[in-house]
Enzyme design. Structure first.
Site, mmCIF file in Angstrom:
data_model
loop_
_atom_site.group_PDB
_atom_site.id
_atom_site.type_symbol
_atom_site.label_atom_id
_atom_site.label_comp_id
_atom_site.label_asym_id
_atom_site.label_seq_id
_atom_site.Cartn_x
_atom_site.Cartn_y
_atom_site.Cartn_z
ATOM 1 N N ARG A 1 -16.788 37.011 14.844
ATOM 2 C CA ARG A 1 -18.197 37.238 15.201
ATOM 3 C C ARG A 1 -18.256 38.464 16.087
ATOM 4 O O ARG A 1 -17.583 38.536 17.108
ATOM 5 C CB ARG A 1 -18.801 35.988 15.833
ATOM 6 C CG ARG A 1 -18.837 35.938 17.304
ATOM 7 C CD ARG A 1 -19.625 34.771 17.853
ATOM 8 N NE ARG A 1 -18.868 33.962 18.783
ATOM 9 C CZ ARG A 1 -18.540 34.337 20.008
ATOM 10 N NH1 ARG A 1 -18.900 35.512 20.467
ATOM 11 N NH2 ARG A 1 -17.850 33.520 20.779
ATOM 12 N N HIS B 1 -21.745 34.575 21.334
ATOM 13 C CA HIS B 1 -21.834 33.241 20.733
ATOM 14 C C HIS B 1 -23.302 32.888 20.452
ATOM 15 O O HIS B 1 -23.665 32.485 19.354
ATOM 16 C CB HIS B 1 -21.205 32.213 21.673
ATOM 17 C CG HIS B 1 -21.458 30.805 21.275
ATOM 18 N ND1 HIS B 1 -20.870 30.242 20.167
ATOM 19 C CD2 HIS B 1 -22.275 29.858 21.790
ATOM 20 C CE1 HIS B 1 -21.308 28.995 20.035
ATOM 21 N NE2 HIS B 1 -22.160 28.748 21.008
ATOM 22 N N TYR C 1 -14.985 37.324 28.473
ATOM 23 C CA TYR C 1 -13.778 36.638 28.008
ATOM 24 C C TYR C 1 -13.091 37.330 26.825
ATOM 25 O O TYR C 1 -12.002 36.947 26.448
ATOM 26 C CB TYR C 1 -14.085 35.170 27.649
ATOM 27 C CG TYR C 1 -15.174 34.986 26.603
ATOM 28 C CD1 TYR C 1 -14.881 35.087 25.239
ATOM 29 C CD2 TYR C 1 -16.492 34.723 26.964
ATOM 30 C CE1 TYR C 1 -15.871 34.930 24.277
ATOM 31 C CE2 TYR C 1 -17.486 34.569 26.024
ATOM 32 C CZ TYR C 1 -17.169 34.660 24.678
ATOM 33 O OH TYR C 1 -18.161 34.514 23.727
#
Ligand SMILES: Cc1ncc(C[n+]2csc(CCOP(=O)(O)OP(=O)(O)O)c2C)c(N)n1
Ligand SMILES: [Mg+2]
Length: 361
Positions: A255, A259, A268
Protein backbone atom coordinates in the site's frame (compact mmCIF):
# COMPACT_ATOMS: atom_id res chain seq x y z
CA UNK A 1 12.53 -38.79 13.60
CA UNK A 2 10.59 -37.22 10.76
CA UNK A 3 9.61 -33.67 11.57
CA UNK A 4 7.51 -31.22 9.64
CA UNK A 5 9.37 -28.04 8.83
CA UNK A 6 8.29 -24.75 7.32
CA UNK A 7 8.20 -25.01 3.55
CA UNK A 8 10.83 -23.19 1.55
CA UNK A 9 9.01 -20.18 0.11
CA UNK A 10 8.03 -20.76 -3.50
CA UNK A 11 9.07 -18.07 -5.99
CA UNK A 12 6.48 -15.44 -6.78
CA UNK A 13 4.46 -16.31 -9.87
CA UNK A 14 4.96 -13.60 -12.47
CA UNK A 15 3.87 -12.99 -16.04
CA UNK A 16 5.47 -9.55 -16.50
CA UNK A 17 8.75 -8.15 -15.28
CA UNK A 18 8.95 -4.59 -14.01
CA UNK A 19 9.41 -3.26 -17.54
CA UNK A 20 6.19 -4.91 -18.70
CA UNK A 21 7.96 -7.63 -20.70
CA UNK A 22 6.57 -11.16 -20.46
CA UNK A 23 8.63 -13.63 -18.43
CA UNK A 24 6.02 -16.38 -18.71
CA UNK A 25 2.99 -17.31 -20.80
CA UNK A 26 0.59 -14.39 -21.25
CA UNK A 27 -3.06 -15.26 -20.50
CA UNK A 28 -5.24 -15.61 -23.54
CA UNK A 29 -7.31 -12.45 -23.13
CA UNK A 30 -8.84 -10.41 -25.94
CA UNK A 31 -7.43 -6.95 -26.56
CA UNK A 32 -10.52 -5.20 -25.24
CA UNK A 33 -10.37 -7.17 -21.99
CA UNK A 34 -6.73 -6.21 -21.46
CA UNK A 35 -7.48 -2.58 -22.21
CA UNK A 36 -10.59 -2.74 -19.99
CA UNK A 37 -8.48 -3.95 -17.08
CA UNK A 38 -6.03 -1.11 -17.61
CA UNK A 39 -8.82 1.45 -17.76
CA UNK A 40 -10.21 0.02 -14.53
CA UNK A 41 -6.84 0.58 -12.89
CA UNK A 42 -6.62 4.17 -14.12
CA UNK A 43 -10.13 4.93 -12.86
CA UNK A 44 -9.36 3.32 -9.50
CA UNK A 45 -6.16 5.33 -8.96
CA UNK A 46 -7.95 8.54 -9.95
CA UNK A 47 -10.80 7.78 -7.55
CA UNK A 48 -8.42 6.94 -4.71
CA UNK A 49 -6.36 10.11 -5.05
CA UNK A 50 -9.50 12.19 -5.22
CA UNK A 51 -11.02 10.50 -2.17
CA UNK A 52 -7.88 11.23 -0.16
CA UNK A 53 -8.11 14.91 -1.15
CA UNK A 54 -11.82 15.03 -0.29
CA UNK A 55 -11.01 13.72 3.18
CA UNK A 56 -8.27 16.33 3.63
CA UNK A 57 -10.81 19.00 2.64
CA UNK A 58 -13.29 17.69 5.23
CA UNK A 59 -15.80 16.60 2.57
CA UNK A 60 -15.72 12.89 3.49
CA UNK A 61 -14.79 11.10 6.71
CA UNK A 62 -12.19 8.40 7.32
CA UNK A 63 -11.03 6.68 4.18
CA UNK A 64 -8.75 3.67 3.55
CA UNK A 65 -6.66 4.27 0.42
CA UNK A 66 -5.71 1.36 -1.84
CA UNK A 67 -3.24 2.98 -4.28
CA UNK A 68 -0.57 0.44 -5.24
CA UNK A 69 -2.99 -2.49 -4.92
CA UNK A 70 -4.95 -1.97 -8.15
CA UNK A 71 -3.44 -4.96 -9.97
CA UNK A 72 -4.17 -7.34 -7.11
CA UNK A 73 -7.79 -6.26 -7.12
CA UNK A 74 -8.58 -5.79 -10.77
CA UNK A 75 -6.64 -8.87 -11.86
CA UNK A 76 -8.70 -11.01 -9.50
CA UNK A 77 -12.10 -9.38 -10.01
CA UNK A 78 -11.59 -9.79 -13.77
CA UNK A 79 -12.00 -13.54 -13.31
CA UNK A 80 -15.29 -13.28 -11.42
CA UNK A 81 -18.74 -13.53 -12.95
CA UNK A 82 -21.76 -11.52 -11.92
CA UNK A 83 -23.29 -14.41 -9.96
CA UNK A 84 -20.23 -15.03 -7.82
CA UNK A 85 -20.37 -13.92 -4.20
CA UNK A 86 -17.87 -11.32 -3.02
CA UNK A 87 -17.07 -10.60 0.63
CA UNK A 88 -14.66 -7.66 0.75
CA UNK A 89 -12.78 -5.81 3.48
CA UNK A 90 -12.44 -2.00 3.42
CA UNK A 91 -9.42 -2.07 1.08
CA UNK A 92 -11.06 -3.41 -2.09
CA UNK A 93 -12.74 -0.38 -3.63
CA UNK A 94 -10.72 -0.69 -6.85
CA UNK A 95 -12.11 -4.18 -7.43
CA UNK A 96 -15.63 -3.36 -6.26
CA UNK A 97 -15.89 -0.34 -8.57
CA UNK A 98 -14.54 -2.42 -11.46
CA UNK A 99 -17.20 -5.02 -10.62
CA UNK A 100 -20.02 -2.47 -10.74
CA UNK A 101 -20.18 -0.59 -7.43
CA UNK A 102 -21.15 3.01 -8.31
CA UNK A 103 -18.38 5.38 -7.17
CA UNK A 104 -20.83 7.66 -5.39
CA UNK A 105 -21.80 4.74 -3.14
CA UNK A 106 -18.16 4.35 -2.15
CA UNK A 107 -18.02 8.06 -1.30
CA UNK A 108 -21.33 7.98 0.58
CA UNK A 109 -19.89 5.23 2.78
CA UNK A 110 -17.10 7.56 3.87
CA UNK A 111 -19.68 10.31 4.41
CA UNK A 112 -21.43 8.06 6.93
CA UNK A 113 -24.52 7.70 4.75
CA UNK A 114 -26.37 4.37 5.09
CA UNK A 115 -26.79 4.10 1.31
CA UNK A 116 -23.01 3.85 1.13
CA UNK A 117 -23.36 0.35 2.53
CA UNK A 118 -25.90 -0.66 -0.12
CA UNK A 119 -24.74 -2.57 -3.17
CA UNK A 120 -26.72 -2.65 -6.43
CA UNK A 121 -29.79 -4.90 -6.17
CA UNK A 122 -28.63 -7.32 -8.85
CA UNK A 123 -25.18 -7.71 -7.39
CA UNK A 124 -23.75 -10.38 -5.13
CA UNK A 125 -21.11 -8.14 -3.60
CA UNK A 126 -21.37 -7.67 0.13
CA UNK A 127 -20.77 -4.32 1.80
CA UNK A 128 -17.38 -3.38 3.20
CA UNK A 129 -16.38 -5.35 6.31
CA UNK A 130 -14.20 -3.66 8.91
CA UNK A 131 -14.15 -6.40 11.55
CA UNK A 132 -10.94 -8.10 10.43
CA UNK A 133 -11.33 -11.62 8.96
CA UNK A 134 -14.99 -12.14 9.88
CA UNK A 135 -15.99 -12.01 6.21
CA UNK A 136 -14.02 -15.18 5.49
CA UNK A 137 -16.60 -17.18 7.40
CA UNK A 138 -19.45 -15.46 5.58
CA UNK A 139 -17.82 -16.45 2.30
CA UNK A 140 -17.51 -20.07 3.41
CA UNK A 141 -21.21 -20.10 4.29
CA UNK A 142 -22.21 -18.61 0.94
CA UNK A 143 -19.93 -20.95 -0.98
CA UNK A 144 -21.25 -23.93 0.92
CA UNK A 145 -24.81 -22.87 0.08
CA UNK A 146 -23.86 -22.69 -3.62
CA UNK A 147 -22.57 -26.25 -3.40
CA UNK A 148 -25.68 -27.55 -1.66
CA UNK A 149 -27.92 -25.84 -4.22
CA UNK A 150 -25.85 -27.18 -7.11
CA UNK A 151 -25.10 -23.65 -8.34
CA UNK A 152 -22.08 -22.90 -10.47
CA UNK A 153 -21.19 -19.75 -8.50
CA UNK A 154 -18.22 -19.49 -6.22
CA UNK A 155 -17.61 -17.25 -3.20
CA UNK A 156 -14.55 -15.07 -2.74
CA UNK A 157 -13.31 -13.43 0.38
CA UNK A 158 -10.80 -10.58 0.29
CA UNK A 159 -8.62 -9.77 3.28
CA UNK A 160 -5.16 -8.55 4.27
CA UNK A 161 -2.02 -10.15 5.67
CA UNK A 162 -2.95 -9.09 9.20
CA UNK A 163 -6.25 -10.96 8.91
CA UNK A 164 -4.36 -14.25 8.69
CA UNK A 165 -3.50 -13.93 12.41
CA UNK A 166 -7.19 -13.97 13.36
CA UNK A 167 -8.98 -17.10 14.55
CA UNK A 168 -11.67 -16.56 11.91
CA UNK A 169 -9.07 -17.08 9.15
CA UNK A 170 -8.10 -20.51 10.49
CA UNK A 171 -11.69 -21.59 11.17
CA UNK A 172 -12.71 -20.55 7.69
CA UNK A 173 -9.91 -22.44 5.95
CA UNK A 174 -10.52 -25.58 7.95
CA UNK A 175 -14.28 -25.60 7.46
CA UNK A 176 -13.98 -24.86 3.76
CA UNK A 177 -11.45 -27.64 3.34
CA UNK A 178 -13.49 -30.23 5.22
CA UNK A 179 -16.62 -29.50 3.18
CA UNK A 180 -14.84 -28.87 -0.14
CA UNK A 181 -16.47 -25.46 -0.35
CA UNK A 182 -16.18 -23.56 -3.66
CA UNK A 183 -14.49 -20.54 -2.11
CA UNK A 184 -11.38 -18.53 -2.86
CA UNK A 185 -9.51 -16.90 0.00
CA UNK A 186 -7.80 -13.93 -1.60
CA UNK A 187 -5.15 -12.30 0.59
CA UNK A 188 -3.71 -8.96 -0.41
CA UNK A 189 -0.43 -9.10 1.41
CA UNK A 190 0.50 -5.42 1.39
CA UNK A 191 3.32 -5.85 3.87
CA UNK A 192 1.64 -4.11 6.77
CA UNK A 193 -1.24 -4.43 9.23
CA UNK A 194 -1.44 -0.76 10.16
CA UNK A 195 2.04 -0.27 11.72
CA UNK A 196 2.87 -3.97 12.17
CA UNK A 197 5.04 -5.46 9.40
CA UNK A 198 4.35 -9.00 8.19
CA UNK A 199 7.61 -10.20 9.77
CA UNK A 200 6.22 -9.34 13.22
CA UNK A 201 2.83 -10.81 12.42
CA UNK A 202 3.76 -14.39 11.54
CA UNK A 203 6.73 -16.77 11.36
CA UNK A 204 5.56 -18.51 8.18
CA UNK A 205 7.69 -17.36 5.26
CA UNK A 206 4.57 -16.81 3.16
CA UNK A 207 0.81 -16.60 3.61
CA UNK A 208 0.24 -19.08 0.77
CA UNK A 209 2.03 -21.95 2.51
CA UNK A 210 -0.49 -21.81 5.37
CA UNK A 211 -2.88 -23.56 2.96
CA UNK A 212 -0.83 -26.75 3.25
CA UNK A 213 -1.79 -27.20 6.90
CA UNK A 214 -5.46 -27.25 5.90
CA UNK A 215 -5.01 -29.66 3.03
CA UNK A 216 -5.85 -27.09 0.39
CA UNK A 217 -3.90 -25.48 -2.44
CA UNK A 218 -1.95 -22.27 -1.91
CA UNK A 219 -0.88 -19.92 -4.69
CA UNK A 220 1.53 -16.98 -4.39
CA UNK A 221 1.53 -14.37 -7.10
CA UNK A 222 3.15 -11.01 -7.73
CA UNK A 223 0.26 -8.79 -6.72
CA UNK A 224 1.58 -5.85 -8.76
CA UNK A 225 1.48 -7.88 -11.96
CA UNK A 226 -2.15 -7.82 -13.07
CA UNK A 227 -1.71 -10.76 -15.45
CA UNK A 228 -0.07 -12.97 -12.81
CA UNK A 229 -2.93 -12.18 -10.44
CA UNK A 230 -5.42 -13.02 -13.18
CA UNK A 231 -3.77 -16.40 -13.81
CA UNK A 232 -3.59 -17.27 -10.11
CA UNK A 233 -7.22 -16.32 -9.55
CA UNK A 234 -8.33 -18.18 -12.67
CA UNK A 235 -6.77 -21.36 -11.39
CA UNK A 236 -8.44 -20.91 -7.98
CA UNK A 237 -11.88 -20.11 -9.43
CA UNK A 238 -11.70 -22.93 -11.98
CA UNK A 239 -10.84 -25.39 -9.20
CA UNK A 240 -13.76 -24.17 -7.10
CA UNK A 241 -16.21 -24.43 -10.03
CA UNK A 242 -14.94 -27.92 -10.82
CA UNK A 243 -15.74 -29.09 -7.26
CA UNK A 244 -12.09 -29.24 -6.20
CA UNK A 245 -12.65 -27.06 -3.15
CA UNK A 246 -11.03 -23.96 -1.74
CA UNK A 247 -7.76 -22.22 -2.63
CA UNK A 248 -5.74 -19.66 -0.72
CA UNK A 249 -4.29 -17.02 -3.04
CA UNK A 250 -1.62 -14.64 -1.75
CA UNK A 251 -1.03 -11.55 -3.86
CA UNK A 252 2.16 -9.83 -2.74
CA UNK A 253 1.68 -6.09 -3.06
CA UNK A 254 2.19 -2.83 -1.19
CA UNK A 255 0.00 0.00 0.00
CA UNK A 256 1.57 3.24 -1.16
CA UNK A 257 -0.54 5.46 1.08
CA UNK A 258 -1.45 5.51 4.76
CA UNK A 259 -3.45 2.69 6.38
CA UNK A 260 -6.34 5.14 6.59
CA UNK A 261 -6.58 8.90 6.56
CA UNK A 262 -6.17 8.69 10.38
CA UNK A 263 -2.70 7.16 10.04
CA UNK A 264 0.79 8.62 9.55
CA UNK A 265 3.00 5.92 7.98
CA UNK A 266 6.15 8.10 8.15
CA UNK A 267 6.24 7.18 11.86
CA UNK A 268 6.83 3.48 11.19
CA UNK A 269 7.76 2.94 7.53
CA UNK A 270 11.11 3.31 5.88
CA UNK A 271 11.17 6.04 3.26
CA UNK A 272 13.42 3.92 1.00
CA UNK A 273 10.97 0.99 1.04
CA UNK A 274 8.16 3.24 -0.08
CA UNK A 275 10.33 4.84 -2.76
CA UNK A 276 11.24 1.42 -4.19
CA UNK A 277 7.64 0.35 -4.50
CA UNK A 278 6.44 3.70 -5.80
CA UNK A 279 9.15 4.22 -8.38
CA UNK A 280 9.97 0.69 -9.54
CA UNK A 281 6.91 -1.46 -8.92
CA UNK A 282 3.86 0.65 -9.68
CA UNK A 283 1.33 -1.88 -11.06
CA UNK A 284 -0.25 0.66 -13.42
CA UNK A 285 3.05 1.67 -15.02
CA UNK A 286 4.04 -1.97 -15.50
CA UNK A 287 0.80 -2.88 -17.26
CA UNK A 288 0.87 0.26 -19.40
CA UNK A 289 4.35 -0.65 -20.63
CA UNK A 290 3.08 -4.12 -21.54
CA UNK A 291 0.13 -2.71 -23.51
CA UNK A 292 2.40 -0.23 -25.30
CA UNK A 293 4.85 -2.97 -26.27
CA UNK A 294 1.94 -4.98 -27.63
CA UNK A 295 0.97 -1.99 -29.72
CA UNK A 296 -2.52 -1.67 -28.24
CA UNK A 297 -2.00 1.51 -26.21
CA UNK A 298 -0.63 4.90 -27.20
CA UNK A 299 0.46 8.10 -25.49
CA UNK A 300 -2.62 9.80 -26.83
CA UNK A 301 -4.94 7.14 -25.39
CA UNK A 302 -3.06 7.41 -22.12
CA UNK A 303 -3.70 11.16 -21.84
CA UNK A 304 -7.35 10.79 -22.84
CA UNK A 305 -7.91 7.96 -20.37
CA UNK A 306 -6.72 9.89 -17.30
CA UNK A 307 -8.80 12.85 -18.44
CA UNK A 308 -11.86 10.65 -18.86
CA UNK A 309 -11.29 9.10 -15.43
CA UNK A 310 -11.07 12.56 -13.84
CA UNK A 311 -14.38 13.53 -15.42
CA UNK A 312 -16.07 10.34 -14.23
CA UNK A 313 -14.81 10.85 -10.68
CA UNK A 314 -15.89 14.53 -10.74
CA UNK A 315 -19.38 13.46 -11.72
CA UNK A 316 -19.49 10.84 -8.96
CA UNK A 317 -18.44 13.48 -6.40
CA UNK A 318 -21.29 15.74 -7.56
CA UNK A 319 -23.77 12.87 -7.27
CA UNK A 320 -22.53 11.95 -3.77
CA UNK A 321 -22.56 15.55 -2.52
CA UNK A 322 -26.05 16.25 -3.85
CA UNK A 323 -27.47 13.04 -2.40
CA UNK A 324 -30.40 13.52 0.03
CA UNK A 325 -29.18 13.72 3.62
CA UNK A 326 -29.79 10.69 5.85
CA UNK A 327 -31.73 10.74 9.12
CA UNK A 328 -29.06 9.86 11.72
CA UNK A 329 -31.52 7.61 13.58
CA UNK A 330 -30.68 4.96 10.97
CA UNK A 331 -27.66 4.22 13.16
CA UNK A 332 -29.99 2.71 15.76
CA UNK A 333 -32.40 1.06 13.37
CA UNK A 334 -30.03 -1.06 11.32
CA UNK A 335 -28.25 -2.88 14.13
CA UNK A 336 -30.70 -5.81 14.23
CA UNK A 337 -33.66 -6.85 12.08
CA UNK A 338 -35.92 -5.78 14.96
CA UNK A 339 -34.92 -3.04 17.38
CA UNK A 340 -34.23 -4.05 20.97
CA UNK A 341 -35.95 -1.98 23.71
CA UNK A 342 -32.55 -0.52 24.68
CA UNK A 343 -31.89 0.65 21.14
CA UNK A 344 -35.32 2.19 20.67
CA UNK A 345 -34.90 4.05 24.00
CA UNK A 346 -31.54 5.35 22.82
CA UNK A 347 -33.03 6.43 19.50
CA UNK A 348 -35.88 8.27 21.24
CA UNK A 349 -33.44 9.97 23.59
CA UNK A 350 -31.26 11.02 20.66
CA UNK A 351 -34.31 12.40 18.79
CA UNK A 352 -35.43 14.36 21.85
CA UNK A 353 -31.97 15.88 22.26
CA UNK A 354 -31.72 16.67 18.56
CA UNK A 355 -35.02 18.53 18.56
CA UNK A 356 -34.05 20.47 21.74
CA UNK A 357 -30.82 21.48 19.96
CA UNK A 358 -32.80 22.60 16.93
CA UNK A 359 -35.15 24.58 19.18
CA UNK A 360 -32.18 26.43 20.69
CA UNK A 361 -30.80 27.49 17.30
C1 LIG B 1 -11.31 -7.85 14.77
C2 LIG B 1 -10.58 -6.57 14.56
N1 LIG B 1 -9.45 -6.33 15.27
C3 LIG B 1 -8.77 -5.17 15.08
C4 LIG B 1 -9.23 -4.23 14.20
C5 LIG B 1 -8.45 -2.93 13.99
N2 LIG B 1 -7.78 -2.97 12.68
C6 LIG B 1 -8.30 -2.31 11.62
S1 LIG B 1 -7.39 -2.55 10.25
C7 LIG B 1 -6.28 -3.51 11.03
C8 LIG B 1 -5.09 -4.09 10.29
C9 LIG B 1 -5.47 -5.05 9.23
O1 LIG B 1 -4.34 -5.36 8.44
P1 LIG B 1 -4.46 -6.28 7.18
O2 LIG B 1 -5.32 -7.45 7.48
O3 LIG B 1 -3.08 -6.54 6.72
O4 LIG B 1 -5.25 -5.38 6.12
P2 LIG B 1 -4.80 -4.00 5.44
O5 LIG B 1 -5.36 -2.91 6.29
O6 LIG B 1 -3.33 -3.96 5.37
O7 LIG B 1 -5.46 -4.01 4.09
C10 LIG B 1 -6.63 -3.66 12.37
C11 LIG B 1 -5.85 -4.44 13.35
C12 LIG B 1 -10.40 -4.52 13.48
N3 LIG B 1 -10.91 -3.67 12.58
N4 LIG B 1 -11.07 -5.69 13.67
MG1 LIG C 1 -1.96 -5.54 5.27
Amino acid sequence: MDVYRADEPKPLYRVLDEEGSPVGPVPDLAEDRLVGMYRGMVLARTFDERALNLQRQGRIGTYAPFSGQEAAQIGSFAVLEKDDWVFPSYRELAGLIYHGLPMERALLYSMGHPDGAKVPEDSRMFPVQIVIASQLLHAVGAGWACRLKGERSVAVSYFGDGATSEGDFHEALNLASVFSVPVVFFCQNNGWAISVPVSHQMRSATVAQRAVAYGIEGIRVDGNDVLAVYEGMLRAVDRARAGEGPTLVEAVTYRLGPHTTADDPTRYRDEEELKRWREQRDPIVRFRKFLEKRGIWSEEQERAEWERARRMVDEAVVRAESYPKADPSFAFEHVYALMTPDLSNQRDEWRARASRREGMQ
